[in-house]
Write a protein that holds these residues in place. Structure first.
Motif, PDB file in Angstrom:
ATOM      1  N   ALA A   1      -8.029   9.960  -4.616  1.00  0.00           N
ATOM      2  CA  ALA A   1      -6.725   9.221  -5.177  1.00  0.00           C
ATOM      3  C   ALA A   1      -6.611   9.861  -7.102  1.00  0.00           C
ATOM      4  O   ALA A   1      -6.403   9.515  -7.464  1.00  0.00           O
ATOM      5  CB  ALA A   1      -7.055   7.821  -4.859  1.00  0.00           C
TER       6      ALA A   1
ATOM      7  N   PHE B   1      -3.954   7.552  -3.085  1.00  0.00           N
ATOM      8  CA  PHE B   1      -4.573   6.007  -2.923  1.00  0.00           C
ATOM      9  C   PHE B   1      -3.752   5.032  -1.660  1.00  0.00           C
ATOM     10  O   PHE B   1      -5.105   4.747  -0.971  1.00  0.00           O
ATOM     11  CB  PHE B   1      -4.214   5.142  -4.337  1.00  0.00           C
ATOM     12  N   GLY B   2      -2.511   5.671  -0.920  1.00  0.00           N
ATOM     13  CA  GLY B   2      -2.871   5.192  -0.384  1.00  0.00           C
ATOM     14  C   GLY B   2      -3.746   5.734   0.669  1.00  0.00           C
ATOM     15  O   GLY B   2      -3.606   4.673   1.832  1.00  0.00           O
TER      16      GLY B   2
ATOM     17  N   SER C   1       5.547   6.711  -7.377  1.00  0.00           N
ATOM     18  CA  SER C   1       4.257   6.421  -6.500  1.00  0.00           C
ATOM     19  C   SER C   1       4.235   5.057  -6.130  1.00  0.00           C
ATOM     20  O   SER C   1       3.456   5.062  -4.865  1.00  0.00           O
ATOM     21  CB  SER C   1       3.608   6.655  -8.248  1.00  0.00           C
ATOM     22  N   LEU C   2       4.522   3.999  -5.658  1.00  0.00           N
ATOM     23  CA  LEU C   2       4.518   2.672  -4.578  1.00  0.00           C
ATOM     24  C   LEU C   2       4.954   2.877  -3.829  1.00  0.00           C
ATOM     25  O   LEU C   2       4.301   2.709  -3.069  1.00  0.00           O
ATOM     26  CB  LEU C   2       5.179   2.099  -5.739  1.00  0.00           C
ATOM     27  N   SER C   3       6.030   3.503  -3.842  1.00  0.00           N
ATOM     28  CA  SER C   3       7.113   4.091  -2.634  1.00  0.00           C
ATOM     29  C   SER C   3       6.065   5.182  -1.724  1.00  0.00           C
ATOM     30  O   SER C   3       6.097   5.327  -0.221  1.00  0.00           O
ATOM     31  CB  SER C   3       8.147   4.409  -2.358  1.00  0.00           C
ATOM     32  N   HIS C   4       5.056   5.901  -2.581  1.00  0.00           N
ATOM     33  CA  HIS C   4       4.520   7.206  -1.944  1.00  0.00           C
ATOM     34  C   HIS C   4       3.152   6.756  -1.181  1.00  0.00           C
ATOM     35  O   HIS C   4       2.719   6.365  -0.277  1.00  0.00           O
ATOM     36  CB  HIS C   4       4.442   8.054  -2.879  1.00  0.00           C
ATOM     37  N   MET C   5       2.372   5.407  -2.370  1.00  0.00           N
ATOM     38  CA  MET C   5       1.622   4.594  -1.536  1.00  0.00           C
ATOM     39  C   MET C   5       1.745   4.286  -0.341  1.00  0.00           C
ATOM     40  O   MET C   5       0.872   4.050   0.524  1.00  0.00           O
ATOM     41  CB  MET C   5       0.941   4.318  -2.756  1.00  0.00           C
TER      42      MET C   5
ATOM     43  N   PHE D   1       2.792  10.930  -9.175  1.00  0.00           N
ATOM     44  CA  PHE D   1       4.245  11.043  -7.908  1.00  0.00           C
ATOM     45  C   PHE D   1       1.969  11.037  -6.279  1.00  0.00           C
ATOM     46  O   PHE D   1       2.341   9.831  -5.819  1.00  0.00           O
ATOM     47  CB  PHE D   1       4.638  11.551  -7.392  1.00  0.00           C
TER      48      PHE D   1
ATOM     49  N   GLY E   1       0.053   8.340  -6.222  1.00  0.00           N
ATOM     50  CA  GLY E   1       0.432   6.886  -5.181  1.00  0.00           C
ATOM     51  C   GLY E   1      -0.200   7.183  -3.402  1.00  0.00           C
ATOM     52  O   GLY E   1      -0.212   6.190  -3.090  1.00  0.00           O
TER      53      GLY E   1
ATOM     54  N   ILE F   1       7.065   5.734 -11.210  1.00  0.00           N
ATOM     55  CA  ILE F   1       6.000   4.408 -10.902  1.00  0.00           C
ATOM     56  C   ILE F   1       6.998   3.912 -10.221  1.00  0.00           C
ATOM     57  O   ILE F   1       6.000   3.699  -8.729  1.00  0.00           O
ATOM     58  CB  ILE F   1       5.819   3.246 -11.890  1.00  0.00           C
ATOM     59  N   SER F   2       7.668   3.324  -9.021  1.00  0.00           N
ATOM     60  CA  SER F   2       7.971   3.309  -8.281  1.00  0.00           C
ATOM     61  C   SER F   2       8.627   4.311  -6.929  1.00  0.00           C
ATOM     62  O   SER F   2       8.602   3.774  -5.723  1.00  0.00           O
ATOM     63  CB  SER F   2       9.928   3.171  -8.147  1.00  0.00           C
TER      64      SER F   2
END
Length: 413
Positions: free
Chosen positions: A282, A161-162, A33-37, A155, A158, A30-31
């Motif tokens: 996304a 979606f970003g 994926s958020l970083s990738h976003m 992965f 994120g 999840i971290s």
């Protein structure tokens, strides 16, 4: 008799099959994926502000394409080299370091006052991307618990979606507030650097565990296919990526111009319709990985490329309502392609997770950059509508998937 490919990683390399934790490290995924976003939000601001830059600096479509080409070229050339190096010399904190280049490039774009400066800013963002993707993809596989498709899909979710948020942020913040407001998104880069530093700590612990127990982590890195078969399969995958990213860039880069020209709608409205497409991409991303884990990634590759052909063929002839509607299944179906091809290739070449990730991300970015330049030049020569007629046939490359070898394995549970 066929000669199998044998890979001999150094002792520092985490094993391909054993590099997964016994269970999926969901918090790390999840971290990541958020970083990738956050990373892709900042990257997506570049094409999202093209209408603003085109008007402010009187740029041609070819110059617009060259901005993307510079970003994608910087990212694509270095990614396989970064992946190859980190296969042998894993670097836990390289992700946070790479994000620093993205931060610098973003702020330079905010104050750029010439075409040359814009190109430099795009190149710096591309450099950050080249460092981020290979090692992040490796960590996603390490944290997968054997659910490789699910991990890569999460992965990629994120990132996609970003990318979809970029047009909305441009429409509601950058367009009304001006070019300098791009610098406001520095907070995203700083947040990503904090997340990636924490991920680096987790990764460092896993590396230390592997070095402390090298015999326990011994593994087989021999492919079951001949060298020629592996190379031919990789070439087919590259051709499929070519078709996917040339078509994708026709929408991500030039869709707003197409809508504005053909249907005479304002920039902000066109950006919202671009968000609809990118949001579909996304949303579709998460499906390809888990489906591939169960049904096989070769099956997903077939469907994700060839399956969009009926919709792309209709798109140039549709009115505004149907144009927007048709981009939804195109985005949903096409989204699963990259995850499926990435995991499939990693199965073809065991023990080279970083190199394969770098090769695929790099080639994808390179094709997107080349596509942006070529399609921009075509738009200047024959018109933006004609470009979409030509691109509508690109999904036929999906027929090449019939030549891919069957490498399906039992899905992880």
């Amino acid at each position: 008799m066929q000669t199998p490919i044998t890979i001999n990683p150094t002792d520092a390399t985490i094993p391909e099959r054993e590099q997964s934790a016994p269970t999926t490290a969901l918090a790390i995924l999840i971290s990541l994926s958020l970083s990738h976003m956050l990373n892709d939000v900042m990257q997506s601001l570049i094409p999202a502000v093209y209408p603003l830059l085109k008007e402010t600096y009187s740029l041609s479509f070819f110059q617009i394409g060259m901005i993307t080409f510079t970003f994608q070229l910087t990212a694509s050339i270095l990614q396989p080299l970064v992946g190859l190096y980190t296969d042998r010399h894993p670097a836990p904190y390289s992700l946070a370091f790479g994000m620093g280049f993205t931060l610098l490039g973003l702020n330079l774009l905010a104050i750029a006052n010439s075409f040359a400066t814009i190109l430099l800013a795009a190149g710096m963002v591309g450099l950050g991307s080249s460092i981020f993707h290979p090692e992040a993809s490796r960590i996603a596989r390490l944290a997968s618990g054997g659910r490789y498709g699910f991990a890569q899909a999460l992965f990629q979710l994120g990132g996609n979606f970003g990318s979809s948020l970029g047009p909305l942020l441009a429409a509601f913040i950058v367009v009304p507030k001006g070019q300098f407001s791009i610098s406001w998104f520095s907070i995203g880069a700083l947040t990503a650097m904090a997340l990636l530093t924490n991920i680096g700590k987790w990764y460092g612990v896993r590396l230390a565990e592997h070095r402390a127990n090298p015999k326990k982590n011994a593994h087989n890195t021999e492919s079951q296919l001949s060298r020629g078969r592996v190379i031919s399969a990789l070439v087919i995958l590259m051709l499929l990526l070519f078709s996917k990213y040339f078509y994708l860039v026709s929408l991500s880069n030039y869709y707003t111009f197409y809508l504005m020209y053909k249907f005479d709608i304002p920039v902000a409205t066109a950006q919202i319709y671009l968000f609809v497409f990118l949001g579909s991409v996304a949303a579709g991303t998460i499906g390809g990985g888990p489906i591939g884990d169960r049904l096989g990634f070769r099956t997903v590759i077939w469907f994700s490329i060839l399956g969009i052909f009926p919709f792309t063929l209709l798109l140039p002839y549709a009115n505004l309502f149907w144009t927007v509607l048709l981009t939804i299944p195109i985005g949903l179906i096409m989204a699963s392609a990259f995850t499926a091809m990435m995991v499939y290739a990693q199965e073809l070449v065991p023990g080279r997770v970083g190199m394969i990730a770098g090769l695929f991300f790099g080639f994808a970015f390179g094709m997107a950059g080349l596509g942006a330049a070529v399609l921009g030049w075509l738009a200047d020569q024959i018109g933006i509508e004609s470009v979409y007629h030509i691109c509508s046939y690109l999904p036929l490359f999906g027929l090449l998937a019939v030549f891919l070898p069957n490498t399906e394995r039992k899905a992880a549970k």
